[in-house]
Write a protein that holds these residues in place. Sequence first.
Motif, PDB file in Angstrom:
ATOM      1  N   TYR A 217     -11.594  15.617  -0.988  1.00 46.03           N
ATOM      2  CA  TYR A 217     -11.948  14.648   0.030  1.00 46.03           C
ATOM      3  C   TYR A 217     -10.750  13.840   0.529  1.00 46.03           C
ATOM      4  N   ALA A 218      -9.913  13.455  -0.438  1.00 47.91           N
ATOM      5  CA  ALA A 218      -8.845  12.546  -0.051  1.00 47.91           C
ATOM      6  C   ALA A 218      -7.844  13.216   0.874  1.00 47.91           C
TER       7      ALA A 218
ATOM      8  N   LYS B 247       0.820  15.174  -6.937  1.00 47.13           N
ATOM      9  CA  LYS B 247       0.799  16.500  -6.346  1.00 47.13           C
ATOM     10  C   LYS B 247       1.456  16.417  -4.972  1.00 47.13           C
ATOM     11  N   ALA B 248       2.495  17.237  -4.788  1.00 42.98           N
ATOM     12  CA  ALA B 248       3.245  17.213  -3.529  1.00 42.98           C
ATOM     13  C   ALA B 248       3.231  18.592  -2.899  1.00 42.98           C
TER      14      ALA B 248
ATOM     15  N   THR C 247      -3.751   9.660  -0.841  1.00 40.41           N
ATOM     16  CA  THR C 247      -2.958  10.719  -0.225  1.00 40.41           C
ATOM     17  C   THR C 247      -2.080  10.150   0.883  1.00 40.41           C
ATOM     18  N   PHE C 248      -0.803  10.469   0.791  1.00 42.02           N
ATOM     19  CA  PHE C 248       0.160  10.040   1.801  1.00 42.02           C
ATOM     20  C   PHE C 248       0.480  11.240   2.694  1.00 42.02           C
TER      21      PHE C 248
ATOM     22  N   SER D  99       2.624  16.456   2.440  1.00 42.74           N
ATOM     23  CA  SER D  99       1.755  15.396   1.925  1.00 42.74           C
ATOM     24  C   SER D  99       1.992  15.245   0.439  1.00 42.74           C
ATOM     25  N   ALA D 100       1.545  14.118  -0.085  1.00 41.94           N
ATOM     26  CA  ALA D 100       1.634  13.853  -1.520  1.00 41.94           C
ATOM     27  C   ALA D 100       0.420  13.030  -1.929  1.00 41.94           C
ATOM     28  N   THR D 101      -0.106  13.344  -3.106  1.00 42.15           N
ATOM     29  CA  THR D 101      -1.263  12.630  -3.625  1.00 42.15           C
ATOM     30  C   THR D 101      -0.908  12.054  -4.987  1.00 42.15           C
ATOM     31  N   LEU D 102      -1.097  10.760  -5.131  1.00 43.02           N
ATOM     32  CA  LEU D 102      -0.843  10.070  -6.386  1.00 43.02           C
ATOM     33  C   LEU D 102      -2.177   9.611  -6.966  1.00 43.02           C
TER      34      LEU D 102
END
Length: 986
Positions: free
Chosen positions: A17-18, A983-984, A923-924, A933-936
């Motif tokens: 979702y993000a 995750k990038a 998520t950026f 993109s990258a998710t932290l």
Amino acid sequence: MRKTAVPVLLAFSVFGYAQVKKPADSTKTADIEEVVVTSLGIKKQARSLTYSSQQIGGDELTAVKTPNLLNSINGKVSNVQINRTNGVGSSVRVVMRGNKSVSNSQPLYVIDGIPIINDAGKAPEISQYSSMPDAGDVLSSINPDDIESINFLKGASASALYGSAGGNGAILITTKKGKVGRSSISYSSSFSVERAYSLPKLQHSYLSYDPSVSGDAPGASVQSWGAKGSSKDYLKDFLQNGTTWVNSLSFQSGNEKSTNYFSIGNTTNKGVVPLSYFDQYNVSFRNSSKFLDDKLTLDANFIGSLQNSINRQSPGVSFSPLTSLYWLPRGVDFDQYGPDNYSYIDKNRLLPAQNWWEVKPDGSFKGNPATQNPYWILNRDKVTVNNKNTYSAVALSYQINPWLTARVRGNYSWSISDSQRGISAYSDPALLANGTNGRLLRNTYENSSTYGDVLLVGSPKLSEDFSLDFTVGGSINTSRNKVTQIDNSYLVTPNLFSLNNLLWPGNRAPGDGYHYIYYNLKKQVQSVFASASVGYKNMLYVDMTFRNDWDSTLALTGRKGFDYESIGANAILSSVFKLPEVINFWKIRASYATVGLGLPPNISNAMLEYNKGYSFGVDAGTIVYPKSSFVTDPRYKDLFPKPELNKTFEAGTELRLLRNRLNFDFTYYDSNATNQLLETLISSNLGGIPTGSYYINAGKIQNTGFESSLSYKVFNTGKFDWTTTLNGSVNRNKIVELFPSSLNIPQDQLFSLTGGGNYTKMKLGGSFGDIYGIKYQRDAQGRILVDKDGIPLATTGSLGYLGNPNPKFILGFNNSFNIGKLGISFLVDGKFGGQVLSLTEKANDVYGVSKASADARDAGGVSIPNSVYAPGTPNAGQAYNGKTDAKAYYKAVGGIENNTGIDEAYMYSATTVRLRQASISYTFDVNSKYMKSATLSLVGTNLFFFYKKAPFDPEQVSGNTPGGVGVDSFGLPITRSIGLSLKANF
């Protein structure tokens, strides 16, 4: 039920979702017209399936990572029970729809449509004397980041095409491959900190001695029934924060002709027990290419891993550093035996000797069983486990015409598990087996399997109304197992734990302190199979399958093979009838299947007297004969060995309402597994069969239950989404038949399950995994009998039924929220019902180190509700309302050795409700030249229990065996994990 991970089945994961601008990692969709992968890698429309299945995507496995991917599934799939063993890298026990077989109830594992053998090393048993840990299995070594999706085929109907190996269902693993027209790099990293919790409740307010008594000192007694006083809690200081670091880097690229996927990964763990480590390296490669005008497709992949672990914990007392601290006599200063002072140099032999309160001047130990210095165990009795796993597969597919395809596929998997423990000189003499220079234990399990099949898959168009999908083919599957077990206490050079330092005396005798067991097993199954699915106007479907196996394990039994079939049908009622607009989709389905199962490898050699030695192995050059044989008298042909048979019926329905926002799925099933391979004693009064121990195929195990899932998209606006999912299942297991009526065997005779020690048994009318032990003596009204001093009396003779550990109801409650690019999810799961036994608590009580023993002393004794004086006492029959002396009470009910104490006093409810997983992610969208993109994420697992009455986690098992469930034998405490994940995408 469809085979996709639709919302009916699972709550959407955080990443799904993000990362709204990123294609989902999984195959989740609400489209019932989608094509899904079923048995043998055959693709079908989800709406045409006539049986239950459930699929989750790879993002569900990696949103909150666990080192073993199957542990990530707990609570997310209905009617799948997952039990963990000790620590990172250990195997897990997976059972779908209840235990069906005394041999093996675990499902078949399939990677990209081709079966593999999920072999493991020797599993420990429920025993205080267990010496080796669980060695792990093949599935524990797979990198979760390489998984596209996992599909659970829970019943025999769904997995019938896989033959006998799929009798307990199948788990289909689809690995990732490159995508057409896209090149990308993905990097994921997670770091978590683990802390042990839900530890045994111990007391530190009573000492092991009385300071007012002259000569009484700490350590004089191995138990802590001394005077009031305070002592330090060394256990909390001993346990440390564990850490787990998981890194994975993947590359993928592709065009219209070829796609590639490559990944490398590493998992590093430092355990909560000092000096315990785990390290794993993974590599994966998959290529898909098209040739000859795209008619010929080549799909090849390779998966490999290396695992190395040090001081993986074993169940039992013998090598548990925690037990040494549980039982540490209160008042003994453990700090003087710490990590820098656990040994000293013995001047007589110039060898390291153990520094420990329990060691007497002559080298003997005070306790029975004895404890050792925890740091001595971890340094001088160290255990290592080294595993290597490889899997390679090639599939060729040629499209003969638009509706007919030919496939040739094959795989080769190989694994080796090498476990070794060196027990140094000056360890507990009972563990040295009369050796003076040390003892070497080593288990090596080498497993390989080769599989190949040829398929013809067709979908001819019969007419506008009728459709046909068919598959015909054949396969050959060969597996080999080489096992070496070494136990030798005759070391030439002290503490040198190598094979060339061992002596092998020529005159060996049972129990002389060594063995060298070697055996080599081979099994081959040759098969032909066919399936057909006929559809009418996309609203009525009928499935049929047929398979015949020729199994080498049936050699010498008078039969070579067996066949089995399945049939299923469904109706799409929403297409047959005009239904209210609120109902978007409604399907009903039913199926019936029979699946066979051969014998264990080599065992049928025992049909011929001179072949018996080949059915087992060799120990130090001496043939070891099996203790049991088969009935070969022609008058008793009904007792001859035969394949196990599982007959399963299931029916279900699937509903989608409110524009597919509300989804419901329900399945009822009934399975009956007959011809279980049992070992039993047959007496001579039966007739012409000599008295002895025999293998016979008998018994009938029935599993009946339902599984359901309910999912609702509460909000689905794009800016704010909330999906909630509820999975529930009930299973009832019953032993309908055990031994044949033709045998003169008492119907109340107990059958011990493998790995269950003296506790888990089967009995006619009972359930699989029932726990038996010593009970309270009771009168006709069920009141506990006590002696004249108020001490409860224990039953003698045969063991009594105590309870069953399997849950009566399993529930998973999953929620996920998406607020723009912020994702939040949590999973609560509960297992309700069942009873478990704690040998840890039983021992802690008799040693006087449990909190319960201190509370009883503070209260002036133990009250025993519903108790009366036993016959023969002065107050026979009168109610006992007094308080029993705490020490006398726990000496009576507690215990360490088998058949001591009262096991009934240590049965606990197995019901647990826990917060299994939780995560918050953001998520950026970078959209730079190199990074997309990258998710932290902040993630956590096993965060806390909402409800738990047992003094341990009932989900933990001693070993991956049929009887290893429900008994806590000094296992590793559960750990809470909290960490960060990144995750990038590049």
